[in-house]
Design a protein around this motif. Structure first.
Motif, mmCIF file in Angstrom:
data_model
loop_
_atom_site.group_PDB
_atom_site.id
_atom_site.type_symbol
_atom_site.label_atom_id
_atom_site.label_comp_id
_atom_site.label_asym_id
_atom_site.label_seq_id
_atom_site.Cartn_x
_atom_site.Cartn_y
_atom_site.Cartn_z
ATOM 1 N N PHE A 276 3.425 10.419 -4.461
ATOM 2 C CA PHE A 276 4.275 11.327 -3.707
ATOM 3 C C PHE A 276 5.659 11.566 -4.289
ATOM 4 O O PHE A 276 6.378 12.435 -3.816
ATOM 5 C CB PHE A 276 4.459 10.808 -2.273
ATOM 6 N N ALA A 277 6.049 10.796 -5.292
ATOM 7 C CA ALA A 277 7.438 10.870 -5.759
ATOM 8 C C ALA A 277 7.864 12.293 -6.094
ATOM 9 O O ALA A 277 8.832 12.811 -5.552
ATOM 10 C CB ALA A 277 7.620 9.957 -6.971
ATOM 11 N N ASP B 27 -8.601 10.429 4.964
ATOM 12 C CA ASP B 27 -7.589 9.958 4.020
ATOM 13 C C ASP B 27 -6.298 10.734 4.267
ATOM 14 O O ASP B 27 -6.210 11.929 3.965
ATOM 15 C CB ASP B 27 -8.090 10.170 2.587
ATOM 16 N N TYR B 28 -5.282 10.051 4.818
ATOM 17 C CA TYR B 28 -4.038 10.755 5.117
ATOM 18 C C TYR B 28 -3.289 11.160 3.849
ATOM 19 O O TYR B 28 -2.406 12.018 3.885
ATOM 20 C CB TYR B 28 -3.135 9.932 6.021
ATOM 21 N N VAL B 29 -3.641 10.560 2.717
ATOM 22 C CA VAL B 29 -3.009 10.937 1.450
ATOM 23 C C VAL B 29 -3.277 12.408 1.143
ATOM 24 O O VAL B 29 -2.375 13.164 0.780
ATOM 25 C CB VAL B 29 -3.513 10.054 0.298
ATOM 26 N N LYS B 30 -4.532 12.830 1.306
ATOM 27 C CA LYS B 30 -4.877 14.226 1.043
ATOM 28 C C LYS B 30 -4.119 15.163 1.983
ATOM 29 O O LYS B 30 -3.663 16.235 1.582
ATOM 30 C CB LYS B 30 -6.383 14.426 1.195
ATOM 31 N N ALA B 31 -4.006 14.762 3.242
ATOM 32 C CA ALA B 31 -3.312 15.601 4.219
ATOM 33 C C ALA B 31 -1.836 15.752 3.851
ATOM 34 O O ALA B 31 -1.276 16.860 3.911
ATOM 35 C CB ALA B 31 -3.453 15.004 5.614
ATOM 36 N N LEU B 32 -1.195 14.654 3.462
ATOM 37 C CA LEU B 32 0.216 14.731 3.085
ATOM 38 C C LEU B 32 0.417 15.544 1.810
ATOM 39 O O LEU B 32 1.371 16.326 1.710
ATOM 40 C CB LEU B 32 0.791 13.324 2.907
ATOM 41 N N MET B 33 -0.470 15.373 0.841
ATOM 42 C CA MET B 33 -0.375 16.150 -0.382
ATOM 43 C C MET B 33 -0.508 17.646 -0.082
ATOM 44 O O MET B 33 0.225 18.476 -0.635
ATOM 45 C CB MET B 33 -1.462 15.724 -1.372
ATOM 46 N N SER B 34 -1.440 17.984 0.797
ATOM 47 C CA SER B 34 -1.616 19.383 1.212
ATOM 48 C C SER B 34 -0.347 19.919 1.852
ATOM 49 O O SER B 34 0.075 21.044 1.564
ATOM 50 C CB SER B 34 -2.797 19.497 2.164
ATOM 51 N N LEU C 118 6.237 7.763 4.118
ATOM 52 C CA LEU C 118 7.350 8.706 4.104
ATOM 53 C C LEU C 118 8.686 7.992 3.921
ATOM 54 O O LEU C 118 9.578 8.487 3.225
ATOM 55 C CB LEU C 118 7.356 9.513 5.413
ATOM 56 N N ALA C 119 8.804 6.814 4.530
ATOM 57 C CA ALA C 119 10.046 6.055 4.415
ATOM 58 C C ALA C 119 10.297 5.620 2.974
ATOM 59 O O ALA C 119 11.415 5.762 2.454
ATOM 60 C CB ALA C 119 10.005 4.833 5.338
ATOM 61 N N PHE C 120 9.284 5.093 2.295
ATOM 62 C CA PHE C 120 9.448 4.687 0.907
ATOM 63 C C PHE C 120 9.700 5.897 0.004
ATOM 64 O O PHE C 120 10.459 5.805 -0.967
ATOM 65 C CB PHE C 120 8.233 3.902 0.421
ATOM 66 N N SER C 121 9.054 7.030 0.308
ATOM 67 C CA SER C 121 9.314 8.247 -0.467
ATOM 68 C C SER C 121 10.773 8.671 -0.317
ATOM 69 O O SER C 121 11.399 9.123 -1.274
ATOM 70 C CB SER C 121 8.384 9.372 0.003
ATOM 71 N N ALA C 122 11.298 8.511 0.895
ATOM 72 C CA ALA C 122 12.683 8.906 1.158
ATOM 73 C C ALA C 122 13.672 8.049 0.377
ATOM 74 O O ALA C 122 14.597 8.565 -0.259
ATOM 75 C CB ALA C 122 12.973 8.831 2.655
ATOM 76 N N ILE C 123 13.491 6.720 0.402
ATOM 77 C CA ILE C 123 14.484 5.878 -0.274
ATOM 78 C C ILE C 123 14.375 5.999 -1.792
ATOM 79 O O ILE C 123 15.346 5.742 -2.504
ATOM 80 C CB ILE C 123 14.390 4.400 0.159
ATOM 81 N N GLN C 124 13.192 6.373 -2.298
ATOM 82 C CA GLN C 124 13.075 6.626 -3.740
ATOM 83 C C GLN C 124 13.980 7.773 -4.164
ATOM 84 O O GLN C 124 14.429 7.834 -5.309
ATOM 85 C CB GLN C 124 11.631 6.952 -4.107
ATOM 86 N N ASN C 125 14.219 8.699 -3.240
ATOM 87 C CA ASN C 125 15.075 9.850 -3.530
ATOM 88 C C ASN C 125 16.495 9.649 -3.011
ATOM 89 O O ASN C 125 17.251 10.604 -2.861
ATOM 90 C CB ASN C 125 14.464 11.112 -2.911
ATOM 91 N N ASN C 126 16.818 8.387 -2.694
ATOM 92 C CA ASN C 126 18.164 8.038 -2.235
ATOM 93 C C ASN C 126 18.509 8.710 -0.907
ATOM 94 O O ASN C 126 19.672 9.001 -0.617
ATOM 95 C CB ASN C 126 19.215 8.402 -3.291
ATOM 96 N N LYS D 204 0.818 -1.216 0.000
ATOM 97 C CA LYS D 204 0.000 0.000 0.000
ATOM 98 C C LYS D 204 0.850 1.264 0.000
ATOM 99 O O LYS D 204 0.663 2.157 -0.834
ATOM 100 C CB LYS D 204 -0.938 0.011 1.205
ATOM 101 N N THR D 205 1.796 1.333 0.930
ATOM 102 C CA THR D 205 2.544 2.590 1.106
ATOM 103 C C THR D 205 3.591 2.792 0.013
ATOM 104 O O THR D 205 3.846 3.918 -0.393
ATOM 105 C CB THR D 205 3.211 2.633 2.492
ATOM 106 N N ARG D 206 4.191 1.695 -0.477
ATOM 107 C CA ARG D 206 5.155 1.861 -1.567
ATOM 108 C C ARG D 206 4.433 2.299 -2.842
ATOM 109 O O ARG D 206 4.956 3.098 -3.619
ATOM 110 C CB ARG D 206 5.927 0.571 -1.825
ATOM 111 N N GLY D 207 3.211 1.792 -3.034
ATOM 112 C CA GLY D 207 2.424 2.217 -4.186
ATOM 113 C C GLY D 207 2.104 3.700 -4.135
ATOM 114 O O GLY D 207 2.190 4.413 -5.137
ATOM 115 N N LEU D 208 1.746 4.186 -2.941
ATOM 116 C CA LEU D 208 1.480 5.619 -2.785
ATOM 117 C C LEU D 208 2.734 6.430 -3.093
ATOM 118 O O LEU D 208 2.675 7.463 -3.758
ATOM 119 C CB LEU D 208 1.007 5.913 -1.360
ATOM 120 N N SER D 209 3.867 5.951 -2.598
ATOM 121 C CA SER D 209 5.124 6.671 -2.833
ATOM 122 C C SER D 209 5.468 6.716 -4.309
ATOM 123 O O SER D 209 5.908 7.745 -4.831
ATOM 124 C CB SER D 209 6.261 5.990 -2.050
#
Length: 287
Positions: A25-26, A275-282, A109-117, A16-21
């Motif tokens: 969120f990328a 939906d925490y996705v909307k909150a993070l996007m905001s 957030l963790a998966f978003s971070a490692i996507q950006n090295n 779920k979370t890696r898919g969101l990242s």
């Protein structure tokens, strides 16, 4: 929790979370959280409009033609997650506990971070530092963090956000981006937050439950403070009791938001039924 059940749970959260990242969120994460500065990349010939302050005089003199230094953003970050594991996070009336929501947000957030090295680390805190996981990179490290988020059991149940902020400020020497994920029931952290935010980029993520904002009229109710273990009976049929509680929530929430603003800290609130996705996007777009 048995090993097979744990593996299944970790896998569900990862998917779920890696898919969101990956899909949501990328770009936003990359834009919202910058690197530490600009580093030298190369030199190229001077072009009209270039800043003369970037002229490389040694190369220019050697080749008898103006050349300028080219810089690029130093992308790699250290990201820290400060996770509140006090007793109040074991609460939820909308199908999910606050801890479950905090776990998914932290994993995203963790998966978003490692996507950006970026490196990612974690601190679990109650009214003391319960566990510190130093920042590292890689999927294996992220899965370790998720397992800890699911299975970790704190020794204490009370909250001291100031202690967590002081520890993080001293433990991480270079500037980092630090997400504090908590319900912020503790409001004695203003000074520590201001000091930590001078050295690091602090972001506050408040997780709360709908039933914390108001009490339903269901007669006498036995309530237990998850942090102090104090028990008391409350007459929820009383409009005065419900109004007093409602005012307390508004005052507490307003005071916390004021602390964030005065400290210059970006912040967002997430309810367990939202939906925490909307909150993070905001949050990302505000930055």
């Amino acid at each position: 929790m048995e090993a097979t059940e744990l593996i299944k749970k970790v896998r569900q959260i990862e998917i779920k979370t890696r898919g969101l990242s990956n899909h949501i969120f990328a770009g936003e994460y990359h834009s919202a959280f910058k690197g530490r500065g600009m580093t030298f990349s190369e030199v190229r010939e001077y072009q009209f409009g270039d800043d003369v302050r970037n002229i490389d005089w040694n190369v220019t003199a050697r080749l008898n033609h103006p050349f300028v230094k080219v810089f690029e953003e130093e992308r790699e970050l250290t990201v820290m997650l400060l996770i509140d594991v006090s007793g109040s996070h074991e609460f939820g009336t909308q199908m999910r506990y606050k801890r479950n929501v905090a776990t998914e947000i932290a994993a995203t957030l963790a998966f978003s971070a490692i996507q950006n090295n970026d490196k990612i680390g974690m601190v679990f805190f109650s009214n003391k530092i319960e566990k510190f996981i130093p920042p590292q990179k890689g999927r294996k490290h992220i899965l370790h963090l998720i397992r800890e988020l699911i299975t970790f059991t704190p020794e204490n149940s009370e909250t001291d956000i100031s202690e967590a902020l002081r520890f993080m400020k001293n433990a991480i020497k270079k500037r980092c981006t630090c997400f504090v994920i908590s319900d912020f029931m503790d409001d004695r952290f203003e000074d520590a937050l201001k000091i930590a935010n001078q050295k690091h980029d602090i972001v506050a993520l408040k997780v709360y439950d709908k039933r914390e904002t108001e009490i339903p009229p269901v007669g006498w109710m036995k309530l237990k403070d998850a942090e102090t273990q104090q028990i008391r009976w409350v007459n929820t049929s009383s409009s005065q009791v419900r109004e007093h509680y409602r005012r307390w929530w508004i005052e507490n929430h307003t005071r916390t938001q004021t602390i964030f603003r005065k400290s210059g800290v970006d912040h967002v609130s997430v309810a367990t039924d939202e939906d925490y996705v909307k909150a993070l996007m905001s949050l990302f777009h505000k930055r």
